[in-house]
Scaffold this motif. Structure first.
Motif, PDB file in Angstrom:
ATOM      1  N   ASP A   1      -6.664  -1.768  -4.471  1.00 40.81           N
ATOM      2  CA  ASP A   1      -6.874  -1.689  -5.914  1.00 40.81           C
ATOM      3  C   ASP A   1      -7.429  -0.332  -6.366  1.00 40.81           C
ATOM      4  O   ASP A   1      -7.626  -0.114  -7.563  1.00 40.81           O
ATOM      5  CB  ASP A   1      -7.818  -2.815  -6.367  1.00 40.81           C
ATOM      6  N   ASN A   2      -7.671   0.574  -5.436  1.00 45.33           N
ATOM      7  CA  ASN A   2      -8.179   1.905  -5.782  1.00 45.33           C
ATOM      8  C   ASN A   2      -7.131   2.707  -6.542  1.00 45.33           C
ATOM      9  O   ASN A   2      -5.934   2.437  -6.458  1.00 45.33           O
ATOM     10  CB  ASN A   2      -8.555   2.686  -4.515  1.00 45.33           C
ATOM     11  N   SER A   3      -7.599   3.762  -7.218  1.00 47.16           N
ATOM     12  CA  SER A   3      -6.680   4.730  -7.821  1.00 47.16           C
ATOM     13  C   SER A   3      -6.069   5.574  -6.701  1.00 47.16           C
ATOM     14  O   SER A   3      -6.614   5.633  -5.583  1.00 47.16           O
ATOM     15  CB  SER A   3      -7.430   5.641  -8.790  1.00 47.16           C
TER      16      SER A   3
ATOM     17  N   TYR B   1       0.832  -1.202   0.000  1.00 47.67           N
ATOM     18  CA  TYR B   1       0.000   0.000   0.000  1.00 47.67           C
ATOM     19  C   TYR B   1       0.871   1.258   0.000  1.00 47.67           C
ATOM     20  O   TYR B   1       0.662   2.177  -0.801  1.00 47.67           O
ATOM     21  CB  TYR B   1      -0.930  -0.023   1.215  1.00 47.67           C
TER      22      TYR B   1
ATOM     23  N   GLU C   1      -7.972   6.846  -3.310  1.00 41.18           N
ATOM     24  CA  GLU C   1      -7.422   6.460  -2.013  1.00 41.18           C
ATOM     25  C   GLU C   1      -6.999   7.673  -1.197  1.00 41.18           C
ATOM     26  O   GLU C   1      -7.145   7.687   0.031  1.00 41.18           O
ATOM     27  CB  GLU C   1      -6.275   5.464  -2.182  1.00 41.18           C
TER      28      GLU C   1
ATOM     29  N   LYS D   1       2.575   1.798  -3.305  1.00 42.14           N
ATOM     30  CA  LYS D   1       1.652   2.238  -4.352  1.00 42.14           C
ATOM     31  C   LYS D   1       1.184   3.672  -4.159  1.00 42.14           C
ATOM     32  O   LYS D   1       1.126   4.446  -5.122  1.00 42.14           O
ATOM     33  CB  LYS D   1       0.445   1.298  -4.406  1.00 42.14           C
TER      34      LYS D   1
ATOM     35  N   GLU E   1      -7.603  -5.067   1.650  1.00 39.70           N
ATOM     36  CA  GLU E   1      -7.543  -5.803   0.387  1.00 39.70           C
ATOM     37  C   GLU E   1      -8.445  -5.178  -0.675  1.00 39.70           C
ATOM     38  O   GLU E   1      -8.111  -5.190  -1.864  1.00 39.70           O
ATOM     39  CB  GLU E   1      -7.865  -7.273   0.633  1.00 39.70           C
ATOM     40  N   ARG E   2      -9.560  -4.588  -0.286  1.00 37.51           N
ATOM     41  CA  ARG E   2     -10.444  -3.889  -1.219  1.00 37.51           C
ATOM     42  C   ARG E   2      -9.812  -2.595  -1.711  1.00 37.51           C
ATOM     43  O   ARG E   2      -9.822  -2.295  -2.904  1.00 37.51           O
ATOM     44  CB  ARG E   2     -11.760  -3.546  -0.508  1.00 37.51           C
ATOM     45  N   ARG E   3      -9.285  -1.833  -0.778  1.00 35.81           N
ATOM     46  CA  ARG E   3      -8.805  -0.490  -1.102  1.00 35.81           C
ATOM     47  C   ARG E   3      -7.479  -0.478  -1.851  1.00 35.81           C
ATOM     48  O   ARG E   3      -7.190   0.491  -2.549  1.00 35.81           O
ATOM     49  CB  ARG E   3      -8.706   0.353   0.178  1.00 35.81           C
TER      50      ARG E   3
END
Length: 165
Positions: free
Chosen positions: A135-137, A106, A141, A109, A131-133
């Motif tokens: 993959d956010n832009s 995280y 985020e 990224k 785990e959901r977040r």
């Protein structure tokens, strides 16, 4: 309440960022009698009007969840209590490894740690959100992390100032 007392009492609502409380006080946004909602509104206004670099600094002031600072006992008292309340101080070696891997991915990224108001959440809830977040832009985020920082501040203020005081 004078400025020094206000900053001393509420400067930690936004993690390691007393400048927010100082700016709210200096702008005349602090109105007696103090209430959690009133102080939160004042501090949030100054957080939102801070420069992007300053807001990123506030985000980066937050510790990793179940990270090195927690293990070394280097969390602020508020962060320690919040993480312990979610069971993050009692992870199995496998759970700790998962948190560490997610924290590292995280931060790499997004450039700031994963932030979530953990009050009322269990470690499984936090892992699922992590785990959901991930993959956010970055823009999504950043907005989510700022909203979570504001929620954390509100929860901290509610513990300091009962709404009917």
């Amino acid at each position: 309440m004078d400025k020094a007392d206000f900053i001393s009492r509420f400067g930690g609502a936004f993690e390691h960022s007393p400048f927010i409380a100082e700016r709210a006080y200096d702008a005349g946004l602090v109105v007696e009698p103090l209430s959690a909602s009133g102080v939160h509104a004042a501090l949030t206004e100054k957080f939102r009007s801070a420069s992007q670099d300053e807001r990123l600094g506030v985000l980066r002031a937050h510790p990793d969840l179940a990270g090195k600072l927690a293990i070394a006992g280097g969390l602020t008292e508020d962060s320690r209590k919040e993480q312990a309340g979610a069971g993050l101080d009692r992870l199995s070696p496998e759970e700790h490894a998962r948190f560490t891997a997610l924290n590292d991915a995280y931060t790499t990224k997004f450039g700031f740690p994963f932030i979530i108001a953990v009050k009322g959440l269990a470690k499984d809830d936090i892992l699922a959100a992590f785990e959901r977040r991930i993959d956010n832009s970055r823009e999504t985020e950043l907005d989510t992390a700022c909203a979570q920082v504001e929620k954390i501040a509100r929860l901290r203020l509610e513990s300091l100032i009962p709404e009917n005081s």
